[in-house]
Design a protein around this motif. Structure first.
Motif, PDB file in Angstrom:
ATOM      1  N   UNK A 201       0.688  -0.836  -0.276  1.00  0.00           N
ATOM      2  CA  UNK A 201      -0.127  -0.300  -0.231  1.00  0.00           C
ATOM      3  C   UNK A 201       0.720   1.748   0.017  1.00  0.00           C
ATOM      4  N   UNK A 202       0.848   1.710  -1.033  1.00  0.00           N
ATOM      5  CA  UNK A 202       1.742   3.255  -1.268  1.00  0.00           C
ATOM      6  C   UNK A 202       0.829   3.849  -0.833  1.00  0.00           C
ATOM      7  N   UNK A 203       0.828   3.905   0.589  1.00  0.00           N
ATOM      8  CA  UNK A 203       0.026   5.069   1.640  1.00  0.00           C
ATOM      9  C   UNK A 203       0.811   6.298   2.495  1.00  0.00           C
ATOM     10  N   UNK A 204       1.104   7.296   1.246  1.00  0.00           N
ATOM     11  CA  UNK A 204       2.864   8.408   1.750  1.00  0.00           C
ATOM     12  C   UNK A 204       2.168   9.190   2.677  1.00  0.00           C
ATOM     13  N   UNK A 205       3.570   8.775   3.427  1.00  0.00           N
ATOM     14  CA  UNK A 205       3.393  10.445   4.541  1.00  0.00           C
ATOM     15  C   UNK A 205       2.262   9.590   6.335  1.00  0.00           C
ATOM     16  N   UNK A 206       1.407   8.761   5.182  1.00  0.00           N
ATOM     17  CA  UNK A 206       0.662   8.847   6.654  1.00  0.00           C
ATOM     18  C   UNK A 206       0.298   7.260   7.435  1.00  0.00           C
ATOM     19  N   UNK A 207       0.323   5.722   6.238  1.00  0.00           N
ATOM     20  CA  UNK A 207       0.863   4.675   6.742  1.00  0.00           C
ATOM     21  C   UNK A 207       1.474   4.528   7.420  1.00  0.00           C
ATOM     22  N   UNK A 208       2.688   4.903   7.053  1.00  0.00           N
ATOM     23  CA  UNK A 208       3.564   4.756   7.781  1.00  0.00           C
ATOM     24  C   UNK A 208       3.572   5.002   9.831  1.00  0.00           C
ATOM     25  N   UNK A 209       3.213   6.165   9.913  1.00  0.00           N
ATOM     26  CA  UNK A 209       2.785   6.255  11.629  1.00  0.00           C
ATOM     27  C   UNK A 209       1.654   5.532  11.869  1.00  0.00           C
ATOM     28  N   UNK A 210       0.999   5.640  10.865  1.00  0.00           N
ATOM     29  CA  UNK A 210       0.167   4.171  11.824  1.00  0.00           C
ATOM     30  C   UNK A 210      -0.336   3.404  11.960  1.00  0.00           C
ATOM     31  N   UNK A 211       1.101   2.117  10.523  1.00  0.00           N
ATOM     32  CA  UNK A 211       1.527   0.751  11.161  1.00  0.00           C
ATOM     33  C   UNK A 211       2.583   1.086  12.219  1.00  0.00           C
ATOM     34  N   UNK A 212       3.359   2.269  12.528  1.00  0.00           N
ATOM     35  CA  UNK A 212       4.090   2.196  13.713  1.00  0.00           C
ATOM     36  C   UNK A 212       3.541   1.768  14.893  1.00  0.00           C
ATOM     37  N   UNK A 213       2.524   2.554  14.913  1.00  0.00           N
ATOM     38  CA  UNK A 213       1.894   2.983  16.062  1.00  0.00           C
ATOM     39  C   UNK A 213       1.120   1.549  16.759  1.00  0.00           C
TER      40      UNK A 213
END
Ligand SMILES: *[C@@H]1O[C@H](CO)[C@@H](O)[C@H](O)[C@H]1NC(C)=O
Ligand SMILES: *[C@@H]1O[C@H](CO)[C@@H](O)[C@H](O)[C@H]1NC(C)=O
Ligand SMILES: *[C@@H]1O[C@H](CO)[C@@H](O)[C@H](O)[C@H]1NC(C)=O
Ligand SMILES: *[C@@H]1O[C@H](CO)[C@@H](O)[C@H](O)[C@H]1NC(C)=O
Ligand SMILES: *[C@@H]1O[C@H](CO)[C@@H](O)[C@H](O)[C@H]1NC(C)=O
Length: 484
Positions: A201-213
């Motif tokens: 999922x290329x959810x640039x700028x957003x997916x990464x932080x929710x995923x980390x959480x």
């Protein structure tokens, strides 16, 4: 005593004084992961994982390779253990495939064939005097849970807790070292920011932080379950696994030194700081809030932990499972625009390799042996983790049997681990090299070979053959020192 004898005697003394030793109880081992080695992707009641689905999607993996058979370790695990034993290794890091145990990821159905597989593997290891170090999750999320939102859905932490409890119940009498997760950073960047790894999922700028959480909550949940329900009767340890590379500033300008701090905190700190200090790194909080505001958001793209969550996640690791391969040079970049949120712009640096470092066959893996000593010192100072296990490190080539590039790399790397132990008093208790065998290297398919043991992927037997590095590593493990 003749002159020759004196020389020999002198040489022996100098040899003894100069050869630094690993501690007597240091464990040398090797590592692997379920999807990369097992095969048996639909065998005996196993459910689908998001990696089965991703790899079966044409165009996602080099040569359209899949892990359907991989090293066939589902059938050949006894051979794997025999090789570990032959090499004199004392610890094996492997992962349990969540959908092999729980086909849909939920506790309603337990797949007995999957349970038997891991119980047999663990028994085979224990009988050979090899300690199992077990990762509960090395990226093969049950597809059912991926469809429920995967690592973007905070409820995944609860599903993970149920799965972890089942594994502690089923295997915890035999397993003393657990790692709930593997490299959350890699999943969050490549699965939910760029999309080149599952779930893509290329959810640039957003997916990464929710995923980390969600990863942080899931890890903490598994740790608490172990701590509350199993620790007193099983007496094992639950560590946090994290990948931390080293970043040098390209110059000593303050901008590049700040870029180095950003690189360490968005890479290593984003995941480690919540677990060890109860919140995101301040640098990350400030930077994402600043950019989010400029981008027009009324909130930060980085989720906020509630006070209750901070208490819950803080201090939830019994040892640090460090994956560390190499280093980069970083150069600060200026903020240019605020019209498309991305991790790249949050990071605002350019990373390159020093031209003097040797390159492996992998585009990201260079030879910088001192990097590991820097990271061990950094992690030790910043997180005070007690014990550290270097749970991954290795070299990629084209699979040649006389793999001198790997030997040179491992020699330099292990010398620096040893210096960190002896000179810097860092409590590194074990090292599991990546990897025992050549295997399915994610979106690189079978083009990148990390094994100290070669696997013939053209033969239905998946014949295993020791490489030069395996012979060398066997002598290191026996001598507990760096040998030529
Ligand atoms: C992968 O599969 C797709 C779809 O079948 C095909 O177009 C492509 O050429 C394949 N790639 C390789 C390297 O075989
Ligand atoms: C920055 O300063 C340190 C300490 O003086 C030095 O070791 C290092 O080589 C310098 N780095 C660069 C890129 O000039
Ligand atoms: C986490 O725990 C440590 C040690 O008890 C404490 O010093 C720190 O303030 C806690 N962090 C947060 C965010 O509460
Ligand atoms: C990053 O550095 C490389 C090598 O010095 C250079 O070719 C590239 O243009 C730089 N990228 C940016 C965005 O500055
Ligand atoms: C596979 O292994 C079997 C049993 O060791 C052997 O008889 C057979 O020749 C092997 N086949 C290949 C293709 O290596």
């Amino acid at each position: 005593m003749g002159a020759l004898k004196v020389l020999v005697f002198f040489g022996v003394i100098v040899g003894c004084l100069s050869a630094k030793q690993f501690p007597e109880n240091f464990l040398f081992g090797a590592a692997g992961a379920s999807y990369q080695i097992e095969g048996g992707w639909d065998a005996d009641g196993k459910g689908l994982s998001m990696w089965d689905v991703f790899a079966h999607t044409p165009g996602k993996i080099k040569n359209n390779d899949t892990g359907d058979v991989a090293c066939d370790s589902y059938n050949k695990y006894k051979e794997d253990v025999a090789i570990l034993k032959q090499l004199g290794l004392k610890v094996y890091r492997f992962s349990i495939s969540w959908p092999r145990i729980l086909p849909k990821g939920i506790p309603t159905e337990i797949n007995q064939a999957g349970v038997d597989y891991y119980r047999n593997l663990i028994k085979e290891l224990k009988d050979a005097g090899i300690e199992p170090l077990v990762t509960l999750y090395h990226w093969d999320l049950p597809q059912h849970l991926a469809e429920l939102g995967g690592w973007l859905n905070p409820r995944i932490a609860d599903y993970f807790g149920d799965y972890a409890r089942i594994c502690f119940e089923l295997f915890g009498d035999q397993v003393k070292y657990w790692l709930p997760l593997n490299e959350p950073g890699t999943t969050c960047v490549h699965g939910y920011e760029t999309g080149d790894l599952a779930p893509g999922l290329p959810l640039s700028g957003e997916g990464i932080y929710q995923c980390a959480y969600v990863h942080v909550l899931a890890h903490a949940k598994a740790w608490h379950i172990y701590n509350d329900e199993f620790r007193s009767k099983q007496g094992g340890k639950v560590g946090f696994n994290n990948v931390c590379f080293w970043f040098y500033p390209k110059s000593n300008n303050s901008e590049d030194i700040e870029a180095q701090t950003r690189a360490m905190e968005f890479g290593c700190g984003l995941y480690a700081n919540p677990i060890y200090n109860g919140d995101w790194p301040q640098v990350v909080i400030d930077r994402v809030a600043y950019r989010s505001k400029k981008e027009g958001y009324s909130f930060s793209r980085l989720p906020t932990f509630t006070e209750e969550e901070k208490q819950y996640i803080n201090g939830t690791s019994d040892y640090y499972g460090l994956n560390m391969y190499t280093s980069y040079l970083v150069e600060a970049l200026a903020d240019e625009s605020f019209d498309s949120p991305s991790l790249e712009q949050d990071l605002a640096y350019n990373s390159t390799a020093d031209p003097s470092w040797a390159h492996s066959a992998s585009e990201w893996l260079n030879l910088d042996p001192p990097g590991i000593r820097n990271v061990l010192n950094y992690v030790n100072e910043k997180y005070n983790p007690g014990e550290i296990v270097v749970t991954e490190n290795g070299w990629s080539d084209n699979g040649e049997l006389d793999d001198q590039g790997r030997v040179t790399y491992l020699k330099g790397y292990l010398s620096n681990v040893l210096d960190a132990i002896v000179e810097d008093s860092i409590n590194v208790i074990a090292y599991t090299t990546w990897s025992l065998m050549d295997n399915f290297e994610w979106n690189q398919g079978y083009t990148q070979k990390f094994g100290i043991v070669q696997v013939d992927f053209d033969s239905p037997n998946r014949t295993r053959t020791l490489k030069s590095s395996a012979e060398w590593y066997k002598r290191v493990a026996a001598a507990k020192e760096i040998v030529d």
